[in-house]
Design a protein around this motif. Structure first.
Motif, mmCIF file in Angstrom:
data_model
loop_
_atom_site.group_PDB
_atom_site.id
_atom_site.type_symbol
_atom_site.label_atom_id
_atom_site.label_comp_id
_atom_site.label_asym_id
_atom_site.label_seq_id
_atom_site.Cartn_x
_atom_site.Cartn_y
_atom_site.Cartn_z
ATOM 1 N N ARG A 249 0.846 -1.212 0.000
ATOM 2 C CA ARG A 249 0.000 0.000 0.000
ATOM 3 C C ARG A 249 0.876 1.255 0.000
ATOM 4 O O ARG A 249 0.565 2.240 -0.659
ATOM 5 C CB ARG A 249 -0.940 -0.019 1.213
ATOM 6 C CG ARG A 249 -2.139 -0.936 0.982
ATOM 7 C CD ARG A 249 -3.204 -0.754 2.043
ATOM 8 N NE ARG A 249 -4.421 -1.456 1.631
ATOM 9 C CZ ARG A 249 -5.134 -2.244 2.414
ATOM 10 N NH1 ARG A 249 -4.750 -2.451 3.665
ATOM 11 N NH2 ARG A 249 -6.219 -2.823 1.972
ATOM 12 N N GLU A 250 1.982 1.204 0.762
ATOM 13 C CA GLU A 250 2.918 2.337 0.776
ATOM 14 C C GLU A 250 3.551 2.525 -0.599
ATOM 15 O O GLU A 250 3.677 3.655 -1.095
ATOM 16 C CB GLU A 250 3.995 2.109 1.842
ATOM 17 C CG GLU A 250 3.505 2.342 3.261
ATOM 18 C CD GLU A 250 4.558 1.989 4.302
ATOM 19 O OE1 GLU A 250 5.765 1.955 3.952
ATOM 20 O OE2 GLU A 250 4.174 1.734 5.458
ATOM 21 N N ARG A 251 3.959 1.398 -1.219
ATOM 22 C CA ARG A 251 4.541 1.477 -2.572
ATOM 23 C C ARG A 251 3.547 2.040 -3.570
ATOM 24 O O ARG A 251 3.889 2.829 -4.454
ATOM 25 C CB ARG A 251 4.991 0.079 -3.036
ATOM 26 C CG ARG A 251 6.379 -0.302 -2.553
ATOM 27 C CD ARG A 251 6.827 -1.611 -3.155
ATOM 28 N NE ARG A 251 6.945 -1.554 -4.598
ATOM 29 C CZ ARG A 251 7.155 -2.616 -5.376
ATOM 30 N NH1 ARG A 251 7.276 -3.808 -4.828
ATOM 31 N NH2 ARG A 251 7.239 -2.493 -6.678
ATOM 32 N N GLN A 252 2.279 1.624 -3.412
ATOM 33 C CA GLN A 252 1.217 2.092 -4.313
ATOM 34 C C GLN A 252 1.064 3.612 -4.207
ATOM 35 O O GLN A 252 0.967 4.308 -5.228
ATOM 36 C CB GLN A 252 -0.090 1.390 -3.930
ATOM 37 C CG GLN A 252 -1.168 1.461 -4.993
ATOM 38 C CD GLN A 252 -2.416 0.687 -4.547
ATOM 39 O OE1 GLN A 252 -2.768 0.687 -3.363
ATOM 40 N NE2 GLN A 252 -3.079 0.038 -5.481
ATOM 41 N N GLN A 253 1.042 4.120 -2.974
ATOM 42 C CA GLN A 253 0.910 5.569 -2.762
ATOM 43 C C GLN A 253 2.111 6.314 -3.331
ATOM 44 O O GLN A 253 1.972 7.391 -3.931
ATOM 45 C CB GLN A 253 0.759 5.874 -1.265
ATOM 46 C CG GLN A 253 -0.580 5.480 -0.678
ATOM 47 C CD GLN A 253 -1.751 6.097 -1.436
ATOM 48 O OE1 GLN A 253 -1.779 7.296 -1.708
ATOM 49 N NE2 GLN A 253 -2.711 5.259 -1.830
ATOM 50 N N GLN A 254 3.279 5.729 -3.169
ATOM 51 C CA GLN A 254 4.496 6.350 -3.704
ATOM 52 C C GLN A 254 4.437 6.430 -5.230
ATOM 53 O O GLN A 254 4.805 7.455 -5.827
ATOM 54 C CB GLN A 254 5.716 5.526 -3.266
ATOM 55 C CG GLN A 254 7.046 6.170 -3.638
ATOM 56 C CD GLN A 254 8.228 5.276 -3.271
ATOM 57 O OE1 GLN A 254 8.078 4.306 -2.527
ATOM 58 N NE2 GLN A 254 9.398 5.583 -3.790
ATOM 59 N N LEU A 255 3.951 5.351 -5.872
ATOM 60 C CA LEU A 255 3.821 5.340 -7.334
ATOM 61 C C LEU A 255 2.835 6.398 -7.814
ATOM 62 O O LEU A 255 3.052 7.044 -8.839
ATOM 63 C CB LEU A 255 3.380 3.953 -7.821
ATOM 64 C CG LEU A 255 4.440 2.846 -7.774
ATOM 65 C CD1 LEU A 255 3.810 1.493 -8.069
ATOM 66 C CD2 LEU A 255 5.559 3.131 -8.774
ATOM 67 N N VAL A 256 1.738 6.579 -7.065
ATOM 68 C CA VAL A 256 0.742 7.601 -7.431
ATOM 69 C C VAL A 256 1.393 8.984 -7.397
ATOM 70 O O VAL A 256 1.207 9.789 -8.314
ATOM 71 C CB VAL A 256 -0.475 7.547 -6.475
ATOM 72 C CG1 VAL A 256 -1.366 8.763 -6.662
ATOM 73 C CG2 VAL A 256 -1.271 6.270 -6.704
ATOM 74 N N ARG A 257 2.170 9.241 -6.354
ATOM 75 C CA ARG A 257 2.854 10.542 -6.248
ATOM 76 C C ARG A 257 3.858 10.731 -7.390
ATOM 77 O O ARG A 257 3.958 11.816 -7.975
ATOM 78 C CB ARG A 257 3.565 10.650 -4.891
ATOM 79 C CG ARG A 257 2.620 10.788 -3.711
ATOM 80 C CD ARG A 257 3.367 11.183 -2.440
ATOM 81 N NE ARG A 257 4.269 10.136 -1.966
ATOM 82 C CZ ARG A 257 3.914 9.153 -1.140
ATOM 83 N NH1 ARG A 257 2.684 9.081 -0.686
ATOM 84 N NH2 ARG A 257 4.801 8.247 -0.751
#
Length: 583
Positions: A249-257
């Protein structure tokens, strides 16, 4: 249930997290039985009616396409309509019923299996993936024959649930995908498919994480299982632990940013820190893909693969696209690019006949009658394509690219045929660019090692790294048993790449890379350090590569790359290439 991990083929980047929604396989177990002579015509009529019903269904789906649907979906539905109309599907199973007295389902499955075997012999990976389209058309007819229900009837219509839905299937047809159009979903997992399967192409166009070629994922994953798709690595994690779930989930948020940040680079010129301008182009399969290229900020099309138009050519009774049909597709792409250059590659398919004693080259299609060899052996077909490309050049800047050249006589023969095509168009009073640039794909080691031959005759060069690696290392890039030997930074590959770029620069001939290496950000600085000024890649990769270029300083990278080119040990090369990204 314990967590487990599946490995497949990464085709669309990103992380997707959600609940599994299983689609029932359309590959139904059909009954096999022999019919009496008196039942033959009734069985023939039953199959004809099923084919007619599927025609109507596909036409209805096409008419209802929403305006915001990816262009690829409409194109694949067109392909399914063409497949359904082909005598190999619409007539041959009827002959099997009449001759062998098979029931309709058995006759259809028999013919689909035979066609699938023929597609397995095609060398070109993109065309080989079209086998799935034939199977899906057959399965759709089978559904009508057996009266089975729609595979997507039980889909949730809740937008909240849909946003976290991972579709898991043996395979997904384009028309099935359209049934998702009113719902959002997080990603795809399919047992079948490869880099060029329609599921992969649509996943990339929708920018949705997907993992394909998972073999038995649809049997191992249960309805409503929590699933993570790591689209970058082609990994699927089923029932992840809370800790793993939080990490992704953290990686996903980082990719969105990161994606939001990248989107701001669309109009930024691709210039290195020390002021060197780099040209970023897009690879496309269909005229409609030009929109994705423009959206990504591509300054032109570096590779328009024309194979898609010829995908029906694997049958014995195939119908090739006419000159006018080809011209219209090329013209659409040229017009859509609004004055930006479009490089159209001539037909690049392999030996497309089944293995037989009479056709020994088909025993090894990679080394057989493929690409320019195939075109020169079929001069009427080749001339038709050349005229179509030339006619499109009247509507904007077009460059003509010829694949798999290795011999001087092939170059000369090709150039002679281009001149003949020009003469025929002049005689017919049709407009074209008389100075259309003609280039060669450098993908056979013999071409890379005899570049002066090419430099004297061609206007530009384009390095097809996928085949160059395959042929140099003698590794079939689609054979899983030797896939680990496929290495883009093998010292022999680096030598051929760097020498091609250097000789091109010395002869003042533009050189681009249009293979997978061009879109791999781990290799961007290595290619820049070799002197590459022109990259062509899938539109989805373009902004990431641009960011890498903007952060690169050639005055630092170039001397480091020269040192890498002197290395021979794989571990040392890998370490040095990774170190370039810190430069």
């Amino acid at each position: 249930m314990a967590s487990f991990t599946l490995h497949g083929i990464p085709v669309s980047r990103g992380i997707a997290i959600g609940r599994a929604h299983l689609l029932a396989s359309a590959a139904l177990e059909v009954k096999h039985y022999l019919i009496g002579e008196e039942q033959v015509e009734a069985e023939v009529e039953r199959l004809q009616n099923a084919i007619a019903t599927v025609h109507q269904e596909l036409q209805a789906v096409w008419r209802e396409l929403p305006q915001d649907a990816p262009a690829e979906l409409g194109a694949f539905i067109d392909v399914h309509v063409l497949i359904l109309s082909d005598p190999m599907i619409s007539e041959m199973p009827l002959e099997i019923i009449r001759e062998r007295h098979y029931n309709a389902e058995w006759a259809l499955v028999t013919q689909i299996d035979e066609l699938s075997a023929q597609f397995d012999e095609i060398e070109d990976a993109y065309l080989r993936e079209r086998k799935n389209d034939i199977q899906q058309v057959g399965e759709r007819v089978l559904k009508v024959l057996t009266g089975s229900a729609s595979t997507l009837a039980n889909l949730s219509s809740s937008p909240d649930q849909g946003a976290h839905m991972i579709v898991v299937a043996h395979d997904i047809s384009p028309s099935d995908m359209l049934q998702f159009r009113d719902r959002t979903f997080a990603g795809f997992i399919t047992d079948l498919g490869g880099q060029n399967s329609h599921t992969a192409i649509v996943a990339r166009s929708l920018d949705i994480p997907a993992a394909v070629g998972m073999y038995n994922a649809s049997a191992l994953i249960a309805q409503d299982d929590w699933v993570i798709i790591d689209g970058d690595n082609g990994v699927v994690i089923v029932d992840p632990t809370p800790m793993v779930l939080n990490q992704y989930r953290e990686r996903q948020q980082q990719l969105v940013r990161e994606r939001k940040k990248l989107s701001k680079l669309k109009k930024t010129p691709a210039v290195t820190k020390d002021g060197v301008e780099i040209t970023l182009l897009a690879n496309i399969e269909l005229p409609q893909d030009t929109q994705a290229a423009l959206d990504a900020g591509a300054v032109g099309i570096g590779l328009f693969r024309s194979e898609f138009l010829f995908m029906g050519s694997a049958g014995h009774n195939h119908r090739l696209p006419t000159e006018d049909e080809q011209f219209e597709s090329y013209r659409q792409a040229v017009a859509a690019m609004k004055g930006r250059p479009v490089t159209i590659r001539t037909l690049d398919i392999g030996a497309d006949k089944p293995i037989s004693a009479a056709d020994e080259t088909a025993l090894n299609p990679a080394l057989g009658l493929r690409a320019i060899r195939y075109c020169l052996a079929e001069p009427q077909m080749f001339m038709s394509q050349l005229r179509a490309i030339l006619r499109a050049s009247a509507y904007g800047p077009v460059k003509l690219l010829v694949p798999m050249l290795a011999h001087a006589h092939e170059i000369d023969q090709t150039l002679t045929m281009i001149e003949q095509a020009k003469a025929q168009l002049r005689e017919a009073g049709k407009k074209f660019d008389p100075l259309i640039p003609v280039g060669a794909m450098i993908e056979v080691p013999a071409a890379a090692l005899t570049l002066p031959l090419f430099a004297q005759r061609m206007d530009f060069l384009s390095i097809g790294t996928n085949d160059l690696i395959q042929y140099t290392l003698a590794v079939d890039r689609v054979d899983h048993e030797v896939a680990h030997l496929y290495n883009p930074i093998h010292p022999a590959i680096l030598y051929l790449l760097s020498s091609t770029i250097a000789i091109g620069a010395k002869a003042n001939i533009p050189v681009s890379v249009c293979g997978e290496m061009a879109g791999d950000i781990k290799l961007t600085r290595l290619l820049l350090g070799m002197g590459l000024k022109e990259f062509s890649m899938h539109p989805a990769q373009l902004l990431s590569v641009k960011q890498e270029i903007l952060n690169s300083d050639l005055s630092v990278i170039t001397p480091r790359t020269r040192k890498i080119l002197r290395l021979m040990e794989p571990a040392a090369i890998a370490e040095a290439v990774a170190g370039l990204r810190a430069a």
